[in-house]
Design a protein around this motif. Structure first.
Motif, mmCIF file in Angstrom:
data_model
loop_
_atom_site.group_PDB
_atom_site.id
_atom_site.type_symbol
_atom_site.label_atom_id
_atom_site.label_comp_id
_atom_site.label_asym_id
_atom_site.label_seq_id
_atom_site.Cartn_x
_atom_site.Cartn_y
_atom_site.Cartn_z
ATOM 1 N N SER A 1 0.821 -1.218 0.000
ATOM 2 C CA SER A 1 0.000 0.000 0.000
ATOM 3 C C SER A 1 0.848 1.259 0.000
ATOM 4 O O SER A 1 0.465 2.282 -0.574
ATOM 5 C CB SER A 1 -0.975 0.001 1.174
ATOM 6 O OG SER A 1 -0.302 0.103 2.413
ATOM 7 N N THR B 1 -3.132 5.988 -0.622
ATOM 8 C CA THR B 1 -3.469 4.564 -0.696
ATOM 9 C C THR B 1 -3.207 3.891 0.645
ATOM 10 O O THR B 1 -3.995 3.044 1.089
ATOM 11 C CB THR B 1 -2.685 3.870 -1.821
ATOM 12 O OG1 THR B 1 -3.015 4.508 -3.051
ATOM 13 C CG2 THR B 1 -3.011 2.388 -1.903
ATOM 14 N N THR C 1 -6.043 2.065 2.900
ATOM 15 C CA THR C 1 -5.857 0.699 3.404
ATOM 16 C C THR C 1 -6.148 0.636 4.890
ATOM 17 O O THR C 1 -6.903 -0.232 5.354
ATOM 18 C CB THR C 1 -4.415 0.224 3.115
ATOM 19 O OG1 THR C 1 -4.180 0.313 1.713
ATOM 20 C CG2 THR C 1 -4.197 -1.191 3.603
#
Length: 195
Positions: free
Chosen positions: A105, A112, A116
């Protein structure tokens, strides 16, 4: 009633008493849930260990360093509540998958990584709340419920912290990624409950 396990360090004893998990009884009906909690906290520690490899992003490393501290405490508590013989037998896989998810990630950037963590912690909140609700109907386990509520509140804090790093609308790739993370979390819990 769980007694302090052999080889428990003074640091671990302080954490166990702080939560307080030193004299908590776990009902038979909660054993599968607790096994999945232990596996999940193991995976969470490794998600952040994987994220700490993101040497190129001070923001990711700062969040990972902050969050891993409470995840380590949760794991100490779950180590106390789940006897070794009752733990998930796939912990090495959870460690590898957790580290992989954390690191992967980070390769796509801070947003991102935050997506996550938000997805994982949203799932964990639901998972803990399901157990807390179950215990509402079972007298004599308010001590376990208190421990789970505290862990849940700290996970919600992680989710909120991650969501503060998200801005604007999420694109289609982000939505697909979050769906994969959520479905992976569901599958991991289902497996950890039985193996």
């Amino acid at each position: 009633m769980t007694n302090l396990q052999e080889n428990t360090t003074s640091h671990q004893i302080r954490i166990i008493k702080e939560y307080p998990a030193d004299s908590v009884a776990v009902p038979l009906a909660m054993r599968a849930w607790m096994r999945s909690n232990h596996a999940g906290e193991t995976g969470a520690v490794w998600i952040y260990r994987g994220a700490l490899l993101a040497l190129w992003s001070p923001k990711i490393r700062r969040m990972a360093k902050n969050h891993i501290q409470s995840e380590k405490r949760h794991l100490v508590v779950m180590d106390q509540l789940v006897p070794v013989e009752s733990r998930c037998r796939l912990l090495m896989i959870w460690k590898i998958l957790g580290a992989g998810l954390g690191f992967l990630s980070t390769l796509f950037g801070y947003k991102t990584f935050c997506s996550t963590i938000s997805a994982v912690e949203s799932f964990v909140e639901e998972h803990y709340n399901e157990q807390i609700e179950f215990l509402n109907d079972h007298e004599g386990y308010s001590d376990l419920q208190l421990v789970l509520k505290r862990c849940c509140a700290e996970e919600v804090h992680h989710r909120n912290d991650a969501e503060s790093g998200l801005s604007g609308q999420r694109g289609i790739l982000d939505k697909i990624w979050v769906s994969l993370v959520e479905n992976g979390s569901v599958a991991a819990v289902s497996i950890a409950k039985i193996i």
